[in-house]
Write an enzyme that holds these catalytic residues in place. Structure first.
Site, PDB file in Angstrom:
ATOM      1  N   SER A  41      13.819  41.608  41.897  1.00 45.45           N
ATOM      2  CA  SER A  41      12.416  41.272  42.157  1.00 45.45           C
ATOM      3  C   SER A  41      12.255  40.240  43.258  1.00 45.45           C
ATOM      4  CB  SER A  41      11.767  40.746  40.875  1.00 45.45           C
ATOM      5  OG  SER A  41      12.336  39.487  40.526  1.00 45.45           O
ATOM      6  N   GLY A  56      13.407  37.121  42.437  1.00 50.63           N
ATOM      7  CA  GLY A  56      13.478  35.917  41.632  1.00 50.63           C
ATOM      8  C   GLY A  56      14.902  35.578  41.246  1.00 50.63           C
ATOM      9  N   VAL A  57      15.077  34.435  40.591  1.00 55.75           N
ATOM     10  CA  VAL A  57      16.403  33.952  40.248  1.00 55.75           C
ATOM     11  C   VAL A  57      17.062  34.782  39.151  1.00 55.75           C
ATOM     12  CG1 VAL A  57      15.488  32.236  38.631  1.00 55.75           C
ATOM     13  CG2 VAL A  57      17.752  31.895  39.644  1.00 55.75           C
ATOM     14  N   CYS A  97       4.466  48.120  32.772  1.00 56.79           N
ATOM     15  CA  CYS A  97       5.349  48.231  33.927  1.00 56.79           C
ATOM     16  C   CYS A  97       6.779  48.534  33.501  1.00 56.79           C
ATOM     17  CB  CYS A  97       5.299  46.945  34.753  1.00 56.79           C
ATOM     18  SG  CYS A  97       6.302  46.979  36.259  1.00 56.79           S
ATOM     19  N   CYS A 144       1.069  40.138  38.561  1.00 56.79           N
ATOM     20  CA  CYS A 144       1.568  40.199  39.936  1.00 56.79           C
ATOM     21  C   CYS A 144       0.606  40.882  40.888  1.00 56.79           C
ATOM     22  CB  CYS A 144       2.930  40.878  39.967  1.00 56.79           C
ATOM     23  SG  CYS A 144       2.897  42.646  39.573  1.00 56.79           S
TER      24      CYS A 144
END
Length: 390
Positions: free
Chosen positions: A20, A22-23, A113, A212
Site C-alpha cells: 500500500s 505503508g510500513v 475492500c 482512503c
C-alpha cells in the site's frame, strides 16, 4: 502453505505482496522475501484520478503512496508493479458505500475492500498468473488446523488486531492468504523499528485511519456531492420535531455530536441518533439507554470454515475497534440470529458482526436489524439481499 515468520518455508512459493505504501505491508513483503519465497510487489491503483487525493493522505490512494511502495520494493530487492483496479474499486467499494448510506445503513468500506478487492479481484488475478499466495500487512494470523484446513485467528498484538475486517474471507481465500505480521506479538513500534533496520523509508510514515477514497475526511460532504441535499426532520421518540437536517445519510446510529438540535431534552441529557429512515428522510434521536441492543439478525454470512450447526456460544465483535461480547448464534434459512450476553450500543444496520471461538474467527455477516430497530420502526425497507447467503 507455511506459517510465518518463525520457520523457513517448507516449500518456496510464488507470493504476490500487496504494498500500500505503508510500513506494515512493506515489512510483510520483506519478511516473506527473507523467508525464502519468490516475492513480487504490487501496488493497487484504486483511484482513477490520484492527483485529486491530498498529499500526505493517510490512506492508500495517492501517488505518494505508490512511490513509497516502489521505493520499499527496491530496498527489499523484489520486482514491483502497479495494477489498475480503480474501476473495480469504484463499483464494489465506493458505489456500495454510497448506496448503503442512501438506504440508511452504515457500511464498513475496509471490510468490503478486503472481500471484493484484495481477496477477490487481486487474489483471482494472482492465481491466474501462477502465484501461490497473496501477502498483506494485516495484523491477523492464518494457522493450519489438525485436519489440514486453514483458520483465521486474532493477531498476537491485540491493539493492532485486524481480524474483524478479514472475517469475510472463506476457506479458499485463507488457503492463499499470508499475513507475516500476524503470528508475532510485535507491537507497531517494534514493526517500525524493524522497518528502520531494513532501511525502509516508510518506517515513520503515519498509519492509515481515514476512509482512503474521501480526500478531505468529510464523509457528509462526500455523500452530499453524490446524493444531493434533502431537508428533513429530526424527531424525538414521541415524534416531536426537535431539529432539521439536509440529508439523513449524514448521520449514523449512536452519533451524538453535530446534531444541532433546536429543542433541548426534558431531562437535559445528551441525545443520540437512534434510527435513520430514508423513506421519509427522518432521523430519530433519544437517550443513550435507548441504544441498547441485546439481539440482532444478519444476512449474507461468510464463514472462515464450516458454518455453525445449531445454536452455539461465541463472542461477537460489532465494530472494527469495538469490544467483544458473549453471544449465542444460530443460522436459520441463511439468516444469522445472534443473542448478545449483555447490551451493546451504537449497533447499526450495515455494520458487520464477526463471531469468534476464542481467538479463531468463525465468520462474518452484515447486520440487517436489531431488536430495537424492529420495535421502533417496523416500516424500514428490507435490506437488499435479505435472506441470501454469500
Amino acid at each position: 502453505m507455511t506459517d510465518f515468520p518463525t520457520e523457513p518455508p517448507r516449500q518456496r512459493l510464488r507470493v504476490l505482496a500487496a504494498m500500500s505504501g505503508g510500513v506494515d505491508s512493506a515489512v510483510a513483503a520483506a519478511r516473506a522475501a527473507e523467508a525464502g519465497h519468490d516475492v513480487t510487489g504490487v501496488h493497487l491503483a484504486l483511484s482513477a484520478n490520484p492527483q485529486s487525493f491530498r498529499t500526505g493522505a493517510r490512506g492508500c490512494c495517492t501517488l505518494e503512496d505508490s512511490r513509497d511502495a516502489r521505493r520499499a520494493a527496491d530496498v527489499i530487492g523484489i520486482p514491483f508493479y502497479v495494477w489498475d483496479l480503480a474501476d473495480r474499486f469504484r463499483e464494489d467499494v465506493v458505489d456500495d458505500f454510497v448506496a448503503e448510506y442512501a438506504a440508511g445503513r452504515t457500511p464498513n468500506p475496509c471490510l468490503r475492500c478486503n472481500e471484493k478487492i484484495k481477496f477477490a479481484a487481486l487474489l483471482d488475478k494472482a492465481l491466474a498468473l501462477g502465484f501461490d499466495a497473496v501477502c498483506t500487512g494485516h495484523y491477523a494470523a492464518v494457522r493450519t488446523a489438525p485436519d489440514g484446513s486453514r483458520e483465521l485467528h486474532r493477531s498476537g498484538d491485540a491493539a493492532k488486531d485486524q481480524s474483524y475486517v478479514l472475517g469475510v474471507l472463506d476457506q479458499q481465500q485463507l488457503a492463499h492468504a499470508m499475513f507475516p505480521l500476524g503470528d508475532t506479538a510485535a507491537t507497531k513500534d517494534e514493526i517500525r523499528a524493524e522497518a528502520e533496520r531494513r532501511g525502509l523509508t516508510v518506517a515513520r510514515k503515519p498509519d492509515s485511519h481515514d476512509i482512503c477514497f474521501i480526500a478531505d475526511g468529510d464523509t457528509q460532504g462526500f455523500l452530499a456531492q453524490r446524493l444531493g441535499t434533502r431537508e428533513g426532520d429530526i424527531v424525538d421518540e414521541s415524534g416531536a420535531v426537535v431539529g432539521t437536517h439536509t440529508g439523513a445519510y449524514g448521520f449514523t446510529v449512536g452519533q451524538r455530536k453535530g446534531l444541532r438540535l433546536g429543542v433541548p431534552a426534558d431531562d437535559g441529557k445528551p441525545r443520540y441518533v437512534l434510527d435513520i429512515s430514508p423513506v421519509d428522510n427522518t432521523v430519530t434521536v433519544g437517550p443513550a439507554e435507548a441504544l441498547d441492543v441485546t439481539a440482532l439478525t444478519a444476512i449474507r454470512p461468510r464463514w472462515c470454515g464450516t458454518p455453525p450447526a445449531g445454536p452455539a456460544a461465541y463472542t461477537a465483535q460489532l465494530r472494527a475497534h469495538g469490544e467483544e461480547a458473549p453471544a449465542t448464534a444460530e443460522l436459520l434459512d441463511g439468516t444469522l440470529h445472534v443473542s448478545l450476553g449483555r447490551p451493546m450500543r451504537g449497533i447499526a444496520p450495515g455494520q458487520a458482526v464477526v463471531l469468534y471461538d476464542g481467538t479463531r474467527v468463525v465468520g462474518s455477516a452484515t447486520i440487517a436489524a436489531t431488536d430495537r430497530d424492529r420495535e421502533r420502526r417496523r416500516d424500514r425497507p428490507a435490506p437488499a439481499g435479505a435472506g441470501r447467503t454469500a
